[in-house]
Write an enzyme that holds these catalytic residues in place. Sequence first.
Site, PDB file in Angstrom:
ATOM      1  N   VAL A 250       1.231  -1.426  -0.485  1.00  0.00           N
ATOM      2  CA  VAL A 250       0.359  -0.246  -0.185  1.00  0.00           C
ATOM      3  C   VAL A 250       0.567   1.596   0.502  1.00  0.00           C
ATOM      4  O   VAL A 250       1.778   1.219   1.127  1.00  0.00           O
ATOM      5  CB  VAL A 250      -1.152  -0.366   0.767  1.00  0.00           C
ATOM      6  CG1 VAL A 250      -1.869   1.527   1.211  1.00  0.00           C
ATOM      7  CG2 VAL A 250      -1.988  -1.434   1.245  1.00  0.00           C
ATOM      8  N   CYS A 251       0.111   2.530  -0.677  1.00  0.00           N
ATOM      9  CA  CYS A 251       1.357   3.829  -0.938  1.00  0.00           C
ATOM     10  C   CYS A 251       0.431   4.353  -1.097  1.00  0.00           C
ATOM     11  O   CYS A 251      -1.160   4.143  -0.758  1.00  0.00           O
ATOM     12  CB  CYS A 251       2.276   3.135  -2.511  1.00  0.00           C
ATOM     13  SG  CYS A 251       1.476   3.532  -3.799  1.00  0.00           S
ATOM     14  N   SER A 252       0.649   5.950  -1.556  1.00  0.00           N
ATOM     15  CA  SER A 252      -0.058   7.011  -1.372  1.00  0.00           C
ATOM     16  C   SER A 252      -0.561   6.749  -2.636  1.00  0.00           C
ATOM     17  O   SER A 252      -2.324   6.376  -2.087  1.00  0.00           O
ATOM     18  CB  SER A 252       0.814   8.461  -1.714  1.00  0.00           C
ATOM     19  OG  SER A 252       1.496   8.494  -0.407  1.00  0.00           O
TER      20      SER A 252
END
Length: 107
Positions: A9-11
Amino acid sequence: MADKTIMLVCSAGMSTSLLVAKMQKAAQAEGVDADIFATASSDAPHMLKEKNPDILMLGPQVRYMLNQFKAQVSDIPVEVINMQDYGMMNGEKVLKEALTSIDSFQK
């Protein structure tokens, strides 16, 4: 279906895509059957339900969300990817970290 499902998960789900490719290459080289994918933090709750991952790994830029995700999921490990490994796009090391975390969580 893969033996292990690893969710990153990232921005926005973009910067992690390169790391996913490197992790997949490392998994293939080591004979690990893994479904590795990246998603944006805004889409993470949906993807948790859809993909049912064995681990959720947060990019360093969203590490502030660690407690939020730990509160949402208690049946899988939630980890923050080492900042240096992320910056170097060290797919092999991040894959090993994920697999170790999955194994120790399930014991």
